[in-house]
Design an enzyme around this catalytic site. Structure first.
Site, PDB file in Angstrom:
ATOM      1  N   GLY A  31     -11.984  -5.426   1.670  1.00  0.00           N
ATOM      2  CA  GLY A  31     -13.434  -5.247   1.693  1.00  0.00           C
ATOM      3  C   GLY A  31     -13.962  -4.440   0.518  1.00  0.00           C
TER       4      GLY A  31
ATOM      5  N   LYS B 280     -16.237 -19.655   3.032  1.00  0.00           N
ATOM      6  CA  LYS B 280     -17.678 -19.717   3.253  1.00  0.00           C
ATOM      7  C   LYS B 280     -18.520 -19.072   2.168  1.00  0.00           C
ATOM      8  CE  LYS B 280     -17.755 -20.082   8.227  1.00  0.00           C
ATOM      9  NZ  LYS B 280     -18.159 -19.421   9.474  1.00  0.00           N
TER      10      LYS B 280
ATOM     11  N   GLY C 136      -8.849  -9.708   0.416  1.00  0.00           N
ATOM     12  CA  GLY C 136      -8.437 -10.639   1.479  1.00  0.00           C
ATOM     13  C   GLY C 136      -7.179 -11.423   1.197  1.00  0.00           C
TER      14      GLY C 136
ATOM     15  N   ARG D 241       0.823  -1.219   0.000  1.00  0.00           N
ATOM     16  CA  ARG D 241       0.000   0.000   0.000  1.00  0.00           C
ATOM     17  C   ARG D 241       0.856   1.267   0.000  1.00  0.00           C
ATOM     18  NH1 ARG D 241      -5.168  -1.669   3.912  1.00  0.00           N
ATOM     19  NH2 ARG D 241      -6.289  -2.756   2.243  1.00  0.00           N
TER      20      ARG D 241
HETATM   21  C1  3PG Z   1      -8.693  -2.305   4.808  1.00  0.00           C
HETATM   22  O1  3PG Z   1      -7.621  -2.628   5.332  1.00  0.00           O
HETATM   23  O2  3PG Z   1      -9.462  -3.127   4.287  1.00  0.00           O
HETATM   24  C2  3PG Z   1      -9.028  -0.853   4.711  1.00  0.00           C
HETATM   25  O3  3PG Z   1      -7.966  -0.087   5.153  1.00  0.00           O
HETATM   26  C3  3PG Z   1     -10.301  -0.546   5.478  1.00  0.00           C
HETATM   27  O4  3PG Z   1     -10.134  -0.803   6.835  1.00  0.00           O
HETATM   28  P1  3PG Z   1     -11.402  -1.069   7.744  1.00  0.00           P
HETATM   29  O5  3PG Z   1     -11.931  -2.425   7.372  1.00  0.00           O
HETATM   30  O6  3PG Z   1     -10.905  -1.012   9.181  1.00  0.00           O
HETATM   31  O7  3PG Z   1     -12.406   0.004   7.450  1.00  0.00           O
HETATM   32 MG    MG Z   2     -10.934  -4.512   6.374  1.00  0.00          MG
END
Ligand code: 3PG
Ligand code: MG
Length: 397
Positions: free
Chosen positions: A378, A198, A355, A37
């Protein structure tokens, strides 16, 4: 194609630029363990600084829930940031108030600063107007380079975009362009590979993908739920038996949409969930009562590879098997390397994210050759679900 403004559209010289980044990086013993990142935001930071902006970075880090938590201070990330930038970065130990104003006031054109974790303030996650005003008063322009936080409707991902002129940074731009070419207007046929444990966490995603792709390959523990829904015995494998009806509904929806769902035809099974557990290969019609499916077998791999060779676009989320436990990483490794080769040969556009996916592809030494590997977790999943990401919508508004 893009309906948002980018760095090509504004003059940043002499401006105080609020650059929203995602410095939510994994750390162990005070060291950044994966700097992806950080590496991805370097082009935007350098371009802004080289064009004479005052570049002020703002990010969340962890989930401190509106309180100052020392272990979640961005001060810990500062050394890695400076090392990758090869430039000095000033640090303000609050993202608003006197500390922020003092650091920003002392900057000259081309300087770079980092503000403390925005989630130390409750107003961040609440998208609170008073907090947005406090942040905004120090700036002339908002540049968002945090696609991976764009699924959060927070003060510094969405609210601020209505307060300041807002544009997309180079990483945001690259993410959106890659995702659009993979799913919004892809070259066909398109294959999606969806793995992971899942089905329950990926229902919306599967529902959206069957309407968009030509082949939907289901791997990982999720595949067991589909096999069980077709009446196959899965022994002691991870399986959500209560989702059998849901799995059958997805199969029906796929048929109606002309999407071919590809399930494993054979599997690598073991009786223990551990690395190098004794294992053997069986047809999915002969999984024993004590067996655990931990990976796809060679016939399944060959089948997916043959289909992939006919595809022009691939979207990948989630591993095929228990990739963290060798040899149950073989399915993921083999297909990842085939996708990497097809990409290198110019036959495939390959986009991956979410993920465990990046870790799995890197372990397979394939990530570098993919057309694009997203830094998002996410946010990538919500995008695959077909959702509008608030942080992206705010840039288009
Ligand atoms: C992540 O690592 O997926 C993003 O930085 C968002 O973080 P968060 O899920 O704590 O909002
Ligand atoms: Mg996250």
């Amino acid at each position: 194609m893009t309906s948002f403004r980018t760095l090509d559209d504004v003059d940043v010289k002499g401006k105080r630029v609020l650059l929203r980044v995602d410095l939510n990086v994994p750390m162990e013993d005070g060291r950044v363990t994966d700097a992806t990142r950080i590496e991805r935001i370097l082009p935007t930071i350098n371009e802004l600084a080289d064009k004479g902006a005052k570049v002020i970075l703002l990010s969340h880090f962890g989930r401190p829930k509106g309180q100052r938590v020392e272990s979640e201070s961005l001060r810990h990330v500062l050394p890695a940031l400076e090392q990758h930038l090869k430039r000095k970065v000033a640090f303000a130990d609050d993202c608003v108030g006197a500390p922020a104003a003092a650091v920003i006031g002392a900057m000259t054109d081309g300087d770079i600063a980092l503000l403390e974790n925005t989630r130390f303030h409750k107003g961040e996650e609440k998208n609170d107007t008073a907090f947005i005003d406090e942040v905004a008063q120090n700036f002339d322009l908002f540049v968002n380079d945090a696609f991976s936080a764009a699924h959060r409707a927070h003060a510094t991902t969405t609210g601020i975009a209505a307060k300041l002129p807002a544009i997309a940074g180079r990483t945001m731009q690259a993410e959106l362009e890659a995702l659009e070419s993979a799913l919004t207007s892809p070259a066909r046929p398109v294959m999606a590979i969806v793995g992971g444990a899942k089905v329950s966490t990926k229902l919306e995603l599967l529902g959206n993908l069957v309407a968009k792709v030509d082949y939907l390959v289901i791997g990982g523990g999720m595949a067991n739920t589909f096999l069980a829904a077709q009446g196959k015995a899965v022994g002691k494998s991870l399986c959500e038996h209560d989702l059998a009806d849901t799995a059958r509904a997805i199969l029906e929806k796929a048929k109606a949409a002309n999407c071919t769902i590809v399930l494993p035809v054979d599997a690598t099974v073991a009786q223990k969930f551990e690395a190098h557990a004794p294992s053997h290969i069986v047809s999915v019609d002969h999984v024993g009562a004590d067996d655990m499916i931990l990976d796809v077998g060679p016939k399944s791999i060959a089948h997916v590879e043959a289909l992939l060779a006919q595809c022009k676009t691939l979207v990948w989320n989630g591993p095929f098997g228990a990739f963290e436990l060798p040899p149950f990483d073989e399915g993921t490794n083999a297909v990842a390397r085939t996708a990497a080769r097809l990409t290198t040969e110019g036959k495939l556009l390959s986009v991956a994210g979410g993920g465990d996916t990046v870790a799995a592809l890197n372990q397979a030494h394939a990530g570098q050759e993919f057309s694009y590997v997203s830094t998002a977790g996410g946010a990538f999943l919500e995008w695959l679900e077909g959702k509008t990401l608030p942080g992206v919508a705010a840039l288009k508004g």
